[in-house]
Design an enzyme around this catalytic site. Structure first.
Site, PDB file in Angstrom:
ATOM      1  N   GLY A   1       0.836  -1.190   0.000  1.00 10.33           N
ATOM      2  CA  GLY A   1       0.000   0.000   0.000  1.00 10.33           C
ATOM      3  C   GLY A   1       0.875   1.246   0.000  1.00 10.33           C
ATOM      4  N   SER A   2       0.438   2.288   0.693  1.00  7.42           N
ATOM      5  CA  SER A   2       1.060   3.600   0.526  1.00  7.42           C
ATOM      6  C   SER A   2       2.457   3.731   1.100  1.00  7.42           C
ATOM      7  CB  SER A   2       0.155   4.682   1.125  1.00  7.42           C
ATOM      8  OG  SER A   2      -1.004   4.846   0.330  1.00  7.42           O
TER       9      SER A   2
END
Length: 329
Positions: A42-43
């Protein structure tokens, strides 16, 4: 992890194995999951995306971008996690608020192959050998195998997998002025005759320039000061980091999440990096928080090793090119 040497100071799991009754514990935890379990980050994957764009894309932290909540790129619609107004934002601001649409714009300043090459240099898709069995190399396929959507999702941490140790190694590289030091768990080993053999510290490999690394630390400070990681703040110290919430793949599709945070302190002279991941947390994703745990670990390390407080004010960039800086998310 020691940011300057790559030494693993501590590695822990949420579940402890009882040596006298190991079968009472799920076999997943018989080995350190930081080393054995890979997931789509993810981020937190945006650390490498932005560092590579700053290094190779000819952009700066203060460049301005128009960032909508939803945007189409080559027939693929990319959304941010929550609806927001269309904003003119700085490069740093996109990183601070972790907007996917802006991230794709930034990432497109470099070729897919360049992004892939940097991920490989950072160790993604390869085993990290620290002397323990069962290391998971993660999955990172060549850009020629990316489909129309994967070339975009890899920009914000989906479409490839890595371990928490990979995440710590990536942040160590940025925190160490762009020089990667291979993670080291074993200091020395003893021969049968009793002689001690000291494992030499890795000489290091330069991945990013010092300038790019310094800029990334300021971007990560923005995440803690103005963005998604306020609970990571530590009184008296400049702290930087990046949050991540990635969809977790199950049988037949995505059916959960992995939430993570990678932090570094103090930013004026980085000493330690901490990476924390929680797989399939329960409840509403907007309430998940691991930054406070990272702050507890970093605070302990800074105290234990007598690291002096920061003598500078925060150096983060503005989120928006014009005031006001506080706007709805």
């Amino acid at each position: 992890m020691n940011a300057k040497t790559g030494e693993i100071v501590a590695m822990a799991d949420s579940t402890t194995v009882d040596p006298s009754d190991p079968t009472a514990t799920d076999s997943l935890f018989w080995r350190p999951t930081s080393l054995t379990q890979s997931y789509e980050p993810g981020s937190t994957g945006k650390i490498s995306t932005f560092a590579t764009a700053l290094e190779e894309g000819g952009i700066s932290p203060t460049d301005t971008w128009t960032v909508p909540n939803k945007q189409e790129f080559d027939g693929q619609v990319i959304n941010d996690s929550m609806p927001h107004d269309t904003y003119d934002m700085t490069t740093a601001g996109i990183f601070t608020r972790s907007y996917n649409t802006g991230t794709v714009q930034v990432a497109q300043t470099v070729d897919d192959q360049v992004r892939y090459d940097y991920l490989k240099q950072l160790g993604v898709g390869d085993h990290i050998d620290i002397g323990l069995p069962g290391s998971n190399q993660g999955i990172l396929v060549e850009p020629s195998q990316w489909d129309g959507r994967q070339r975009f999702t890899t920009m914000f941490g989906q479409g490839y997998t890595q371990t928490t140790l990979h995440l710590a190694q990536i942040l160590q590289t940025v925190a160490n002025g762009g020089v990667e030091k291979k993670p080291q768990l074993i200091d020395a080993y003893i021969d049968a005759d009793g002689s001690e053999n000291v494992i030499p510290e890795d000489e290091g490999t330069r991945i990013y320039s010092e300038e790019t690394s310094e800029e990334m630390l300021r971007l990560m400070e923005g995440v803690v000061e103005l963005g998604t990681a306020a609970p990571a703040q530590i009184p008296g110290y400049r702290v930087g980091g990046k949050t991540g919430t990635g969809e977790a793949a199950g049988v037949g599709g995505y059916d959960g999440y992995t939430t993570s945070f990678a932090g570094v302190a103090p930013l004026d002279d980085p000493q330690f990096v901490v990476a924390i991941s929680v797989h399939r947390p329960q409840g509403d994703w907007k309430t998940w928080q691991v930054e406070d745990t990272a702050a507890e670990v970093l605070s302990y390390l800074l105290t234990k090793y007598n690291v002096p407080p920061s003598d500078q004010e925060p150096q983060n960039y503005d989120v928006f090119p014009e005031d006001p800086q506080k706007r709805p998310w």
